[in-house]
Write a protein that holds these residues in place. Structure first.
Motif, PDB file in Angstrom:
ATOM      1  N   ASP A  38      -0.189   7.426  -0.027  1.00  0.00           N
ATOM      2  CA  ASP A  38      -1.284   8.013  -0.376  1.00  0.00           C
ATOM      3  C   ASP A  38      -2.663   6.948  -0.131  1.00  0.00           C
ATOM      4  O   ASP A  38      -3.665   7.435  -0.382  1.00  0.00           O
ATOM      5  CB  ASP A  38      -1.431   8.444  -1.668  1.00  0.00           C
ATOM      6  N   GLY A  39      -2.396   5.502   0.199  1.00  0.00           N
ATOM      7  CA  GLY A  39      -3.339   4.687   0.339  1.00  0.00           C
ATOM      8  C   GLY A  39      -3.859   3.797  -0.816  1.00  0.00           C
ATOM      9  O   GLY A  39      -4.612   2.835  -0.711  1.00  0.00           O
ATOM     10  N   THR A  40      -3.320   4.187  -1.980  1.00  0.00           N
ATOM     11  CA  THR A  40      -3.658   3.361  -2.931  1.00  0.00           C
ATOM     12  C   THR A  40      -2.742   2.167  -3.188  1.00  0.00           C
ATOM     13  O   THR A  40      -1.876   1.851  -2.470  1.00  0.00           O
ATOM     14  CB  THR A  40      -3.449   4.129  -4.258  1.00  0.00           C
ATOM     15  N   GLN A  41      -3.192   1.067  -3.591  1.00  0.00           N
ATOM     16  CA  GLN A  41      -2.629  -0.343  -3.897  1.00  0.00           C
ATOM     17  C   GLN A  41      -1.306  -0.319  -4.745  1.00  0.00           C
ATOM     18  O   GLN A  41      -1.667   0.406  -6.159  1.00  0.00           O
ATOM     19  CB  GLN A  41      -3.414  -1.476  -4.051  1.00  0.00           C
ATOM     20  N   TYR A  42      -0.334  -0.894  -4.565  1.00  0.00           N
ATOM     21  CA  TYR A  42       0.706  -0.786  -5.635  1.00  0.00           C
ATOM     22  C   TYR A  42       0.573  -2.205  -6.356  1.00  0.00           C
ATOM     23  O   TYR A  42       0.839  -3.009  -5.862  1.00  0.00           O
ATOM     24  CB  TYR A  42       2.371  -0.759  -5.042  1.00  0.00           C
ATOM     25  N   ALA A  43       0.156  -2.036  -7.694  1.00  0.00           N
ATOM     26  CA  ALA A  43       0.084  -3.603  -8.074  1.00  0.00           C
ATOM     27  C   ALA A  43       1.580  -4.046  -8.993  1.00  0.00           C
ATOM     28  O   ALA A  43       2.358  -3.228  -9.403  1.00  0.00           O
ATOM     29  CB  ALA A  43      -0.742  -3.187  -9.538  1.00  0.00           C
ATOM     30  N   ARG A  76       8.502   5.420  -4.989  1.00  0.00           N
ATOM     31  CA  ARG A  76       7.076   5.212  -4.679  1.00  0.00           C
ATOM     32  C   ARG A  76       7.291   4.823  -3.025  1.00  0.00           C
ATOM     33  O   ARG A  76       8.126   3.964  -2.552  1.00  0.00           O
ATOM     34  CB  ARG A  76       6.466   4.100  -5.147  1.00  0.00           C
ATOM     35  N   VAL A  86       0.950  -1.338   0.099  1.00  0.00           N
ATOM     36  CA  VAL A  86      -0.173   0.091  -0.115  1.00  0.00           C
ATOM     37  C   VAL A  86       0.766   1.375   0.018  1.00  0.00           C
ATOM     38  O   VAL A  86       1.770   1.414   0.773  1.00  0.00           O
ATOM     39  CB  VAL A  86      -1.155   0.136   1.280  1.00  0.00           C
ATOM     40  N   LEU A  87       0.683   2.211  -0.965  1.00  0.00           N
ATOM     41  CA  LEU A  87       1.377   3.284  -1.103  1.00  0.00           C
ATOM     42  C   LEU A  87       0.845   4.345  -0.073  1.00  0.00           C
ATOM     43  O   LEU A  87       0.051   4.239   0.693  1.00  0.00           O
ATOM     44  CB  LEU A  87       1.411   4.142  -2.514  1.00  0.00           C
TER      45      LEU A  87
END
Length: 195
Positions: A68-73, A138, A65-66
């Motif tokens: 900023d709260g988004t998931q790193y794919a 990231r 999880v980055l």
């Protein structure tokens, strides 16, 4: 009394000896190559400079999880390699050492040249306020799953342990604190050429 030497027989014998010598050279080279291969010897230029992880650690099921709260794919189709830096206490006691490692990673990233866009730098933990940042940095939130997936991620010799991850999410190389950034660059450039 000496027998007369038949010129045709002498030519045949010379040709046979040449053929035997060529066969010995060919099969001898094969035997030496086989011996070196199965004895484990490798030329110094082909050895990894980091610690090769056998077997590689598998992070495919870990969803980073980055910040900023988004998931790193992982997205292996993009063929993106990753430099992962597992940092600890970079916001407090180890800020200067972490900033130094971050600047070294930026230098390595810039030296990748046209392949730099194929390399993401994942910084796990608090990103130091000082230090130059790679263009593909990231910031990743630290989690137990990541700590467990990165072999020997807490090393008493320093605050940052660095890894190279392949496009699929396998951890293939580890660099202990105090590593030479030139070694990381050499290994990464070889991997980018192969892939």
């Amino acid at each position: 009394m000496n027998r007369p030497v038949d010129p045709a027989q002498a030519t045949r014998n010379r040709n046979r000896m040449t053929l035997v010598a060529i066969a010995l050279l060919f099969f001898g080279a094969l035997a030496v190559a086989g011996f070196l291969r199965f004895s484990g010897w490798r030329p110094a230029g082909l050895k990894a400079r980091g610690e090769l992880l056998q077997p590689p650690a598998d992070l495919r099921r870990v969803a980073p999880v980055l910040a900023d709260g988004t998931q790193y794919a992982w997205n292996p189709a993009t063929r993106t390699w990753r430099i992962a830096a597992m940092a600890r206490d970079c916001d407090t006691t180890n800020a200067a050492a972490c900033a130094d490692v971050l600047s070294q990673l930026d230098t390595v990233w810039q030296l990748m040249g046209r392949d730099a866009d194929r390399v993401d730098v994942l910084w796990v933990g608090a990103v130091p306020a000082n230090g130059t940042r790679p263009g593909t940095l990231r910031a990743v939130r630290a989690s137990d799953a990541l700590r467990d997936g990165l072999p020997r991620s807490s090393d008493a010799r320093g605050p940052v342990v660095v890894y190279i991850l392949d496009p699929n999410g396998f951890v293939v190389l580890r660099y202990a604190p105090g590593f030479d950034p030139g070694d990381l660059r050499t290994d990464l450039s070889r991997l980018l050429k192969v892939n």
